[in-house]
Write a protein that holds these residues in place. Structure first.
Motif, PDB file in Angstrom:
ATOM      1  N   GLU A  16      36.856  20.714   4.750  1.00  0.00           N
ATOM      2  CA  GLU A  16      36.553  22.136   4.913  1.00  0.00           C
ATOM      3  C   GLU A  16      35.146  22.477   4.454  1.00  0.00           C
ATOM      4  OE1 GLU A  16      38.341  26.209   3.046  1.00  0.00           O
ATOM      5  OE2 GLU A  16      39.753  24.655   3.621  1.00  0.00           O
ATOM      6  N   HIS A  17      34.709  21.889   3.354  1.00  0.00           N
ATOM      7  CA  HIS A  17      33.408  22.219   2.776  1.00  0.00           C
ATOM      8  C   HIS A  17      32.454  21.024   2.801  1.00  0.00           C
ATOM      9  CE1 HIS A  17      34.932  26.023   1.298  1.00  0.00           C
ATOM     10  NE2 HIS A  17      35.998  25.383   0.835  1.00  0.00           N
ATOM     11  N   GLY A  18      32.596  20.174   3.772  1.00  0.00           N
ATOM     12  CA  GLY A  18      31.804  18.943   3.815  1.00  0.00           C
ATOM     13  C   GLY A  18      30.319  19.172   3.908  1.00  0.00           C
ATOM     14  N   SER A  19      29.902  20.255   4.555  1.00  0.00           N
ATOM     15  CA  SER A  19      28.461  20.478   4.728  1.00  0.00           C
ATOM     16  C   SER A  19      27.817  21.072   3.487  1.00  0.00           C
ATOM     17  CB  SER A  19      28.216  21.391   5.924  1.00  0.00           C
ATOM     18  OG  SER A  19      28.826  22.650   5.705  1.00  0.00           O
ATOM     19  N   THR A  20      28.603  21.753   2.640  1.00  0.00           N
ATOM     20  CA  THR A  20      28.020  22.384   1.460  1.00  0.00           C
ATOM     21  C   THR A  20      28.456  21.734   0.161  1.00  0.00           C
ATOM     22  OG1 THR A  20      29.844  23.973   1.371  1.00  0.00           O
ATOM     23  CG2 THR A  20      27.857  24.628   2.574  1.00  0.00           C
ATOM     24  N   LEU A  21      29.287  20.727   0.250  1.00  0.00           N
ATOM     25  CA  LEU A  21      29.826  20.091  -0.949  1.00  0.00           C
ATOM     26  C   LEU A  21      29.349  18.652  -1.013  1.00  0.00           C
ATOM     27  CD1 LEU A  21      31.859  20.541  -3.306  1.00  0.00           C
ATOM     28  CD2 LEU A  21      33.569  19.547  -1.830  1.00  0.00           C
ATOM     29  N   ALA A  22      28.624  18.332  -2.038  1.00  0.00           N
ATOM     30  CA  ALA A  22      28.156  16.959  -2.212  1.00  0.00           C
ATOM     31  C   ALA A  22      29.261  16.150  -2.886  1.00  0.00           C
ATOM     32  CB  ALA A  22      26.905  16.942  -3.062  1.00  0.00           C
ATOM     33  N   LEU A  23      29.467  14.959  -2.387  1.00  0.00           N
ATOM     34  CA  LEU A  23      30.475  14.080  -2.964  1.00  0.00           C
ATOM     35  C   LEU A  23      29.761  12.990  -3.753  1.00  0.00           C
ATOM     36  CD1 LEU A  23      33.479  13.369  -3.149  1.00  0.00           C
ATOM     37  CD2 LEU A  23      33.164  11.916  -1.158  1.00  0.00           C
ATOM     38  N   PRO A  24      29.761  13.116  -5.088  1.00  0.00           N
ATOM     39  CA  PRO A  24      29.101  12.098  -5.904  1.00  0.00           C
ATOM     40  C   PRO A  24      29.804  10.747  -5.781  1.00  0.00           C
ATOM     41  CG  PRO A  24      29.570  14.076  -7.193  1.00  0.00           C
ATOM     42  CD  PRO A  24      30.280  14.213  -5.884  1.00  0.00           C
ATOM     43  N   GLU A  25      29.072   9.705  -6.079  1.00  0.00           N
ATOM     44  CA  GLU A  25      29.603   8.351  -5.913  1.00  0.00           C
ATOM     45  C   GLU A  25      30.795   8.098  -6.825  1.00  0.00           C
ATOM     46  OE1 GLU A  25      28.030   3.750  -6.183  1.00  0.00           O
ATOM     47  OE2 GLU A  25      26.588   5.377  -6.111  1.00  0.00           O
ATOM     48  N   HIS A  26      30.742   8.592  -8.058  1.00  0.00           N
ATOM     49  CA  HIS A  26      31.850   8.325  -8.974  1.00  0.00           C
ATOM     50  C   HIS A  26      33.130   9.048  -8.539  1.00  0.00           C
ATOM     51  CE1 HIS A  26      30.093  12.009 -10.678  1.00  0.00           C
ATOM     52  NE2 HIS A  26      31.297  12.254 -11.173  1.00  0.00           N
ATOM     53  N   VAL A  27      33.008  10.204  -7.889  1.00  0.00           N
ATOM     54  CA  VAL A  27      34.190  10.894  -7.379  1.00  0.00           C
ATOM     55  C   VAL A  27      34.749  10.143  -6.168  1.00  0.00           C
ATOM     56  CG1 VAL A  27      35.034  13.061  -6.387  1.00  0.00           C
ATOM     57  CG2 VAL A  27      33.388  13.118  -8.254  1.00  0.00           C
ATOM     58  N   ALA A  28      33.859   9.640  -5.320  1.00  0.00           N
ATOM     59  CA  ALA A  28      34.314   8.846  -4.169  1.00  0.00           C
ATOM     60  C   ALA A  28      35.041   7.587  -4.635  1.00  0.00           C
ATOM     61  CB  ALA A  28      33.126   8.484  -3.288  1.00  0.00           C
ATOM     62  N   LYS A  29      34.552   6.964  -5.705  1.00  0.00           N
ATOM     63  CA  LYS A  29      35.228   5.777  -6.247  1.00  0.00           C
ATOM     64  C   LYS A  29      36.614   6.131  -6.773  1.00  0.00           C
ATOM     65  CE  LYS A  29      31.183   3.038  -7.391  1.00  0.00           C
ATOM     66  NZ  LYS A  29      30.363   2.438  -8.453  1.00  0.00           N
ATOM     67  N   LYS A  30      36.735   7.316  -7.399  1.00  0.00           N
ATOM     68  CA  LYS A  30      38.047   7.743  -7.885  1.00  0.00           C
ATOM     69  C   LYS A  30      39.018   7.952  -6.735  1.00  0.00           C
ATOM     70  CE  LYS A  30      36.507  10.084 -12.098  1.00  0.00           C
ATOM     71  NZ  LYS A  30      36.406  11.382 -12.788  1.00  0.00           N
ATOM     72  N   ILE A  31      38.536   8.555  -5.652  1.00  0.00           N
ATOM     73  CA  ILE A  31      39.396   8.788  -4.493  1.00  0.00           C
ATOM     74  C   ILE A  31      39.812   7.452  -3.870  1.00  0.00           C
ATOM     75  CG2 ILE A  31      39.462   9.766  -2.164  1.00  0.00           C
ATOM     76  CD1 ILE A  31      37.641  12.006  -3.216  1.00  0.00           C
ATOM     77  N   ASN A  32      38.870   6.521  -3.763  1.00  0.00           N
ATOM     78  CA  ASN A  32      39.207   5.193  -3.231  1.00  0.00           C
ATOM     79  C   ASN A  32      40.206   4.470  -4.122  1.00  0.00           C
ATOM     80  OD1 ASN A  32      37.629   5.384  -0.952  1.00  0.00           O
ATOM     81  ND2 ASN A  32      35.842   4.435  -1.908  1.00  0.00           N
ATOM     82  N   THR A  33      40.026   4.568  -5.420  1.00  0.00           N
ATOM     83  CA  THR A  33      40.962   3.935  -6.353  1.00  0.00           C
ATOM     84  C   THR A  33      42.353   4.528  -6.205  1.00  0.00           C
ATOM     85  OG1 THR A  33      39.155   3.539  -7.918  1.00  0.00           O
ATOM     86  CG2 THR A  33      41.392   3.454  -8.797  1.00  0.00           C
ATOM     87  N   ALA A  34      42.425   5.847  -6.074  1.00  0.00           N
ATOM     88  CA  ALA A  34      43.726   6.505  -5.931  1.00  0.00           C
ATOM     89  C   ALA A  34      44.420   6.074  -4.640  1.00  0.00           C
ATOM     90  CB  ALA A  34      43.560   8.013  -5.962  1.00  0.00           C
ATOM     91  N   THR A  35      43.672   6.004  -3.551  1.00  0.00           N
ATOM     92  CA  THR A  35      44.305   5.577  -2.288  1.00  0.00           C
ATOM     93  C   THR A  35      44.721   4.106  -2.357  1.00  0.00           C
ATOM     94  OG1 THR A  35      42.122   5.173  -1.333  1.00  0.00           O
ATOM     95  CG2 THR A  35      43.157   7.278  -0.825  1.00  0.00           C
ATOM     96  N   ASN A  36      43.930   3.276  -3.013  1.00  0.00           N
ATOM     97  CA  ASN A  36      44.313   1.859  -3.166  1.00  0.00           C
ATOM     98  C   ASN A  36      45.571   1.720  -4.015  1.00  0.00           C
ATOM     99  OD1 ASN A  36      42.232   0.900  -1.587  1.00  0.00           O
ATOM    100  ND2 ASN A  36      40.847   0.621  -3.318  1.00  0.00           N
ATOM    101  N   LEU A  37      45.660   2.511  -5.083  1.00  0.00           N
ATOM    102  CA  LEU A  37      46.862   2.472  -5.913  1.00  0.00           C
ATOM    103  C   LEU A  37      48.078   2.979  -5.146  1.00  0.00           C
ATOM    104  CD1 LEU A  37      45.463   3.642  -9.360  1.00  0.00           C
ATOM    105  CD2 LEU A  37      46.427   1.404  -8.821  1.00  0.00           C
ATOM    106  N   LEU A  38      47.891   3.973  -4.301  1.00  0.00           N
ATOM    107  CA  LEU A  38      48.994   4.475  -3.484  1.00  0.00           C
ATOM    108  C   LEU A  38      49.466   3.410  -2.503  1.00  0.00           C
ATOM    109  CD1 LEU A  38      50.760   6.900  -2.786  1.00  0.00           C
ATOM    110  CD2 LEU A  38      48.989   7.636  -1.205  1.00  0.00           C
ATOM    111  N   ARG A  39      48.518   2.734  -1.863  1.00  0.00           N
ATOM    112  CA  ARG A  39      48.876   1.639  -0.950  1.00  0.00           C
ATOM    113  C   ARG A  39      49.589   0.506  -1.699  1.00  0.00           C
ATOM    114  NH1 ARG A  39      43.252   2.283   1.464  1.00  0.00           N
ATOM    115  NH2 ARG A  39      43.616   3.635   3.247  1.00  0.00           N
ATOM    116  N   LYS A  40      49.100   0.221  -2.909  1.00  0.00           N
ATOM    117  CA  LYS A  40      49.701  -0.847  -3.710  1.00  0.00           C
ATOM    118  C   LYS A  40      51.143  -0.500  -4.077  1.00  0.00           C
ATOM    119  CE  LYS A  40      47.044  -2.874  -6.669  1.00  0.00           C
ATOM    120  NZ  LYS A  40      46.264  -3.225  -7.875  1.00  0.00           N
ATOM    121  N   SER A  41      51.394   0.762  -4.420  1.00  0.00           N
ATOM    122  CA  SER A  41      52.766   1.146  -4.771  1.00  0.00           C
ATOM    123  C   SER A  41      53.680   1.068  -3.553  1.00  0.00           C
ATOM    124  CB  SER A  41      52.790   2.547  -5.389  1.00  0.00           C
ATOM    125  OG  SER A  41      52.850   3.540  -4.420  1.00  0.00           O
TER     126      SER A  41
END
Length: 120
Positions: A16-41
């Protein structure tokens, strides 16, 4: 709230806010970690491993995605209308610019006067 709902909430926020919201690298890593943990479960359940493993991975995904949502760098900057910028910066800029403008007008007048004197 479930982990998939939390991930969906973050992804919809980014969509929704992709054009005005910057996604820092550490937040992207957290999101990737969460999705990997979800897949693992999910894979733990599919493999028939004890539910404790899947629950542990789900809890890790939930805490990771919640920390990504609460990250201060993920929030959108507030919108300020141009008149607000004018109200804030004009008291700072006008005292600097006005003497330069008055000096320029004075020099233009002086130049015209000198030019007129030379013609006489």
């Amino acid at each position: 709230m479930t982990v998939s709902h939390e991930i969906d909430a973050v992804m919809s926020l980014l969509h929704e806010h992709g054009s005005t919201l910057a996604l820092p690298e550490h937040v992207a890593k957290k999101i990737n970690t969460a999705t990997n943990l979800l897949r693992k479960s999910i894979s733990y359940v599919e493999e028939g491993l004890p539910v404790m493993y899947a629950t542990s991975a789900l809890y890790g995904a939930l805490t990771t995605i919640e920390s990504a949502q609460a990250d201060a760098d993920l929030f959108e900057l507030p919108y300020f209308a141009p008149d607000h910028y004018l109200a804030v910066f004009s008291p700072l800029v006008l005292p600097l610019v006005m003497p330069m403008i008055f000096g320029l007008v004075r020099e233009v007048k002086r130049y015209k006067e000198l030019k007129r004197k030379r013609q006489i």
